[in-house]
Design a protein around this motif. Structure first.
Motif, short mmCIF file in Angstrom:
data_model
loop_
_atom_site.label_atom_id
_atom_site.label_comp_id
_atom_site.label_asym_id
_atom_site.label_seq_id
_atom_site.Cartn_x
_atom_site.Cartn_y
_atom_site.Cartn_z
N ALA A 136 0.86 -1.20 0.00
CA ALA A 136 0.00 0.00 0.00
C ALA A 136 0.89 1.24 0.00
N THR A 137 0.75 2.08 -1.01
CA THR A 137 1.55 3.30 -1.10
C THR A 137 0.66 4.47 -1.48
N TYR A 138 1.00 5.63 -0.93
CA TYR A 138 0.24 6.87 -1.11
C TYR A 138 1.25 7.90 -1.57
N ILE A 139 1.04 8.49 -2.77
CA ILE A 139 2.11 9.19 -3.47
C ILE A 139 1.63 10.56 -3.94
N GLY A 140 2.46 11.60 -3.77
CA GLY A 140 2.11 12.92 -4.29
C GLY A 140 2.94 14.01 -3.66
N HIS A 141 2.47 15.23 -3.79
CA HIS A 141 3.11 16.41 -3.20
C HIS A 141 2.59 16.57 -1.78
N ILE A 142 3.42 16.26 -0.79
CA ILE A 142 2.98 16.11 0.59
C ILE A 142 2.76 17.45 1.28
N LYS A 143 1.60 17.53 1.95
CA LYS A 143 1.32 18.58 2.93
C LYS A 143 0.76 17.89 4.18
N TRP A 144 0.45 18.67 5.21
CA TRP A 144 -0.03 18.10 6.47
C TRP A 144 -1.29 18.83 6.92
N ARG A 145 -2.19 18.10 7.59
CA ARG A 145 -3.45 18.69 8.02
C ARG A 145 -3.95 18.05 9.31
N GLY A 146 -4.94 18.73 9.91
CA GLY A 146 -5.82 18.13 10.89
C GLY A 146 -7.22 18.13 10.30
N TRP A 147 -8.09 17.22 10.77
CA TRP A 147 -9.44 17.13 10.20
C TRP A 147 -10.45 17.00 11.32
N ASN A 148 -11.43 17.91 11.33
CA ASN A 148 -12.48 17.88 12.35
C ASN A 148 -13.42 16.71 12.09
N VAL A 149 -13.47 15.77 13.03
CA VAL A 149 -14.24 14.54 12.85
C VAL A 149 -15.71 14.76 13.21
N GLY A 150 -16.49 13.69 13.15
CA GLY A 150 -17.90 13.79 13.48
C GLY A 150 -18.70 14.43 12.37
N HIS A 151 -18.32 14.18 11.11
CA HIS A 151 -19.02 14.74 9.95
C HIS A 151 -19.04 16.27 9.98
N ARG A 152 -17.96 16.86 10.45
CA ARG A 152 -17.84 18.33 10.39
C ARG A 152 -17.31 18.79 9.03
N PHE A 153 -16.61 17.92 8.30
CA PHE A 153 -16.13 18.21 6.96
C PHE A 153 -15.32 19.51 6.90
N TYR A 194 -1.28 14.56 3.58
CA TYR A 194 -2.19 14.44 2.44
C TYR A 194 -1.46 14.94 1.21
N MET A 195 -1.93 14.53 0.05
CA MET A 195 -1.30 14.92 -1.21
C MET A 195 -2.12 16.02 -1.86
N ALA A 254 -7.47 17.35 1.26
CA ALA A 254 -7.27 17.08 2.69
C ALA A 254 -8.26 16.05 3.20
N GLY A 255 -9.50 16.07 2.69
CA GLY A 255 -10.49 15.08 3.09
C GLY A 255 -10.11 13.68 2.63
N MET A 256 -9.57 13.57 1.41
CA MET A 256 -9.12 12.27 0.94
C MET A 256 -7.94 11.78 1.78
N GLY A 257 -7.03 12.69 2.11
CA GLY A 257 -5.88 12.29 2.94
C GLY A 257 -6.31 11.80 4.31
N PHE A 258 -7.30 12.46 4.91
CA PHE A 258 -7.82 12.02 6.20
C PHE A 258 -8.37 10.60 6.10
N ASN A 259 -9.11 10.32 5.04
CA ASN A 259 -9.69 8.99 4.89
C ASN A 259 -8.63 7.92 4.62
#
Length: 430
Positions: A136-153, A194-195, A254-259
């Protein structure tokens, strides 16, 4: 990701991909489009009494007969907010392995991103050689995030910079680009990599793991419901100000990276985080000079982003020497807690995610409060699930400095200066 009403970028991409050897040799390009247009509820009621608007497959029927590169997915075009490709992107990742079996990697790019097809093929080939085709590999231009959970999107904290900085944003609060500060993010998972949306790739194992994840499927289902009922918003700050219960999914990448981050840990799996060797943000920074520095990055760049107009496209064609040979690629991987190749990769010391249901339930029972399980956040060890990788980046300025220091170093027993200098030069020439 393409849009039905802008065929010019598809024509641009078809001309572009013809410049490379790998297109059609186990490397295919598809234009991903939503299968219907978003229609606000009030207009939908009117349309039910009038003539139905033609949908994308009908509008592009003639183009589809001429070219076999259109793919329609279960997502809507013309979403009324910043996250225009959220539904299409999610639908692509949910269906990629099923609709196109047998490929080792799947990549998603914007239609204004031009990808160096041959170099991407070489980069993915090195990742497959180094990690194995089933990893399993995840590839791209890397950045970093936090994501508010609980369907806050809603993303919180982070961006370009190290994992440690994003962790501080989550725990302590941070500063927006305009200088305005924001408080800590008590509901945010992360930090996680996330990429950025220009281009992202996943191996077959990674894409399959994500598509099979129940929480990701629920995430997409709720996001589509929010899009149907949400209030249109064109400015990110306006979108972010929506109440939690009505918040739409705006940060697609960022949402895809969180998932991806959450799905790997939920499956108790392991995955590699791999940056691309290089990229261009726009046509203006491609080979600005004849310097060794510009040639160095041009030979490593995998894509250029933001090529929307004919003049930009012609600038890319004129400036980017696409025939430069791809340099030596030797993927190096390490524990994510270690400092990486540069400040943006590695040094991922901690993270948190929604607790397992049993732990969350116990926490709620202890204080007597009613709290959904997704509100409870538990620490996770990134290094238990992720390996961070990088490429041998030695820019010409640093290479010359190293060679000069070695050349001036005193000869000592067991320290063959000339041999080291020669080895360094040979590595770069590979």
């Amino acid at each position: 990701m393409s849009t039905p009403l802008n065929p010019r970028l598809r024509m641009q991409w078809r001309e572009w991909r013809a410049l490379f050897n790998r297109t059609g040799a186990g490397f295919d390009v598809k234009f991903v489009l939503g299968n219907e247009f978003y229609v606000p509820a009030r207009r939908l009621r009117r349309q039910q009494q009038q003539v139905r608007e033609p949908q994308p497959p009908e509008l592009l029927k003639e183009e589809g007969l001429k070219a076999s590169d259109l793919q329609f997915v279960d997502g809507r075009e013309r979403l009324p907010h910043v996250g225009k490709v959220t539904e299409k992107s999610a639908a692509f990742w949910l269906s990629a392995v099923r609709m196109h079996p047998g490929y080792d990697f799947y990549c998603k790019a914007d239609d204004d991103t031009l990808v160096h097809v041959d170099r991407l093929h070489a980069v993915l080939g090195e990742i497959r050689r180094s990690r194995g085709k089933d990893a399993a590999t995840y590839i791209g231009h890397i950045k970093w995030r936090g994501w508010n959970v609980g369907h806050r999107f809603q993303a919180c904290g982070g961006g370009w910079g190290p994992a440690r900085k994003t962790g501080d944003d989550i725990a302590l609060g941070g500063v927006l680009p305009g200088g305005k500060s924001y408080p800590p993010c008590p509901h945010a998972a992360g930090p996680y990599p996330y990429m950025s949306g220009g281009m992202v790739c996943m191996s077959r194992a990674m894409a399959g793991l994500l598509a099979a994840d129940a929480a990701f499927n629920d995430f997409v289902k709720v996001a589509k419901q929010r899009n149907s009922a949400g209030v249109p918003c064109r400015v990110p700050q306006t979108c972010a100000a929506q109440p939690n219960e009505a918040h739409m999914w705006h940060h697609e990448d960022a949402g895809m990276g969180f998932n991806v981050f959450r799905a790997v840990i939920a499956a108790n799996a392991t995955a590699a985080i791999v940056p691309i060797p290089g990229h261009f943000n726009d046509a203006g920074i491609i080979e600005r000079t004849r310097s060794a520095h510009d040639a160095y990055w041009s030979a490593r760049a995998v894509f250029v982003h933001g090529i929307k107009g004919a003049l930009q496209y012609q600038a890319v064609r004129a400036k980017w020497k696409l025939t430069r040979p791809t340099p030596y690629l030797g993927l190096r991987c390490y524990r994510c807690k270690q400092p990486g190749i540069n400040m943006h990769h590695g040094d991922w010391q901690w993270a948190r995610l929604p607790c397992p249901a049993s732990i969350a339930g116990n926490a709620c029972a202890t204080d007597g409060a009613a709290c959904p399980e997704q509100e409870q956040l538990c620490p996770v060890d990134p290094s238990a699930h992720f390996t961070c990788c990088g490429w041998p980046w030695i820019v010409p300025e640093l290479r010359d400095l190293i060679v000069e220091v070695l050349r001036k170093a005193p000869e000592r027993a067991g320290y063959p200066t000339k041999g080291l200098v020669g080895e360094q030069i040979n590595i770069e020439r590979k």
